[in-house]
Design a protein around this motif. Structure first.
Motif, PDB file in Angstrom:
ATOM      1  N   ARG A   1       0.701  -1.086   0.522  1.00  0.00           N
ATOM      2  CA  ARG A   1      -0.290  -0.191  -0.138  1.00  0.00           C
ATOM      3  C   ARG A   1       1.486   1.401  -0.007  1.00  0.00           C
ATOM      4  O   ARG A   1       1.512   1.512   0.679  1.00  0.00           O
ATOM      5  N   ILE A   2       0.622   2.180  -0.735  1.00  0.00           N
ATOM      6  CA  ILE A   2       1.690   3.158  -1.040  1.00  0.00           C
ATOM      7  C   ILE A   2       1.269   4.212  -0.547  1.00  0.00           C
ATOM      8  O   ILE A   2      -0.329   4.428  -1.706  1.00  0.00           O
ATOM      9  N   ASN A   3       1.382   4.677  -0.098  1.00  0.00           N
ATOM     10  CA  ASN A   3       0.509   6.543  -0.008  1.00  0.00           C
ATOM     11  C   ASN A   3       1.748   7.328  -1.323  1.00  0.00           C
ATOM     12  O   ASN A   3       2.927   7.735  -0.596  1.00  0.00           O
ATOM     13  N   MET A   4       1.001   8.138  -2.482  1.00  0.00           N
ATOM     14  CA  MET A   4       1.626   8.609  -3.583  1.00  0.00           C
ATOM     15  C   MET A   4       1.896  10.185  -2.786  1.00  0.00           C
ATOM     16  O   MET A   4       2.827  10.509  -3.903  1.00  0.00           O
ATOM     17  N   LYS A   5       1.102  10.172  -2.089  1.00  0.00           N
ATOM     18  CA  LYS A   5       1.340  11.907  -1.330  1.00  0.00           C
ATOM     19  C   LYS A   5       2.128  11.988  -0.835  1.00  0.00           C
ATOM     20  O   LYS A   5       3.349  13.198   0.029  1.00  0.00           O
TER      21      LYS A   5
END
Length: 326
Positions: free
Chosen positions: A280-284
């Protein structure tokens, strides 16, 4: 019988499938409501073959329907008699000749297919699409773009592909095939063999009505042109300011900046690497969480003090959410 217009700028009005196009949608076809005409102009003239029911506009050709404009080197429109009550073709207005271009501006005909060839540019106040060839299938409300330089530009993202771009105005869905890429305004990038983008619901009729000439698009029109979800398939690569993550499949939500990757997932942050089945990647924020599945392991190669060399303000290092015991 073939009729040709040789004026420097010829104008033809073809009545399209009934209905006003959805606000700021790149689709030409819609259902419901009253017939909406398509205005076609061309610098080198228009050829009309009444036998094959094909109209060809050549030389800086342009087609306009509502808020949508298509420009190309050539436009080719196929049409058929519009059905009336009982399935019979609608009769032309009294006084309209049985032949001649005026018959197409009567509501007695409808376009079934529109093809644009060469330097194709399709645009509304909020969206743009580019390619070498575009085909509108009116009954399916489907646009297919092929050729070089395929590109779809929305207020918040740019989508590119090497094989094809497809767009369905009714379903509010676009598909990019072949080295497909979606890039956000902030540089966040998702690439894959195939990307399927789902747009926000169309703006309400009142809020999405065409703006006055020269006026900027309304907030409702802009919101309706934004991607709400992107599904990535095959050789998925997610890039943030500091990390690169790869996997077999992915789902990305542009509004939240969250991307979930599954299948053979690898995350790289400088010299550090992590591997697992789900991430799960939070691109912000750049924070990536790697988790394992039951019976599987999460692996990592961490170089001590390597994060100290990252640029100021860079995202945090990815971390394991379920590291298995040796």
């Amino acid at each position: 019988m073939i009729v040709q217009a040789r004026r420097a700028a010829a104008l033809l009005v073809l009545v399209a499938l009934p209905g006003a196009a959805a606000a700021q949608s790149l689709g030409f076809g819609a259902t419901g409501g009253q017939p909406t005409p398509i205005d076609i102009t061309a610098q080198n003239g228009i050829a009309w073959n009444q036998k094959t029911r094909i109209v060809t506009a050549s030389g800086k050709a342009k087609a306009v329907r509502g808020t949508v404009t298509v420009t190309a080197d050539q436009l080719v429109a196929q049409y058929s008699p519009a059905p009336a009550g009982g399935g019979k073709p609608a009769a032309a207005p009294q006084g309209t000749p049985a032949t001649g271009l005026a018959g197409l501006d009567s509501g007695a005909s409808q376009i079934t297919r529109l093809e644009a060839v060469g330097h194709v540019h399709i645009f509304t106040a909020t969206e743009q699409a580019f390619g070498d060839r575009a085909v509108y299938h009116m009954s399916r409300h489907e646009l297919v773009l092929t050729g070089h330089g395929l590109r779809l530009v929305t207020p918040s993202e740019t989508v590119t592909a090497t094989r094809a771009l497809q767009y369905w105005s009714d379903a509010r869905k676009a598909v990019a095939i072949g080295d497909a890429r979606v890039v956000g305004k902030d540089g966040r990038t998702v690439t894959a063999d195939r990307l399927t983008g789902y747009f926000a619901p169309a703006a309400p009729a009142a809020a999405g009505a065409p703006s006055a000439a020269g006026a900027p698009p309304s907030a409702a029109q802009t919101d309706a042109s934004k991607l709400r979800k992107v599904v990535a398939e095959g050789h998925v690569v997610v890039t943030t300011q500091s990390d690169v993550a790869t996997g077999d499949h992915g789902v990305y939500h542009p509004a939240s900046g969250i991307a979930v990757l599954t299948g053979n997932v690898h995350i790289t942050h400088g010299p550090n690497e992590l591997a697992g089945q789900t991430a799960r990647i939070n691109m912000k924020t750049g924070i990536a969480t790697l988790v394992s599945r039951p019976g599987q392991r999460v692996e990592g190669l961490i170089i001590p003090d390597s994060t100290q060399t990252r640029p100021a303000g860079a995202a945090k290092s990815p971390h394991s959410g379920a590291k298995a015991a040796p």
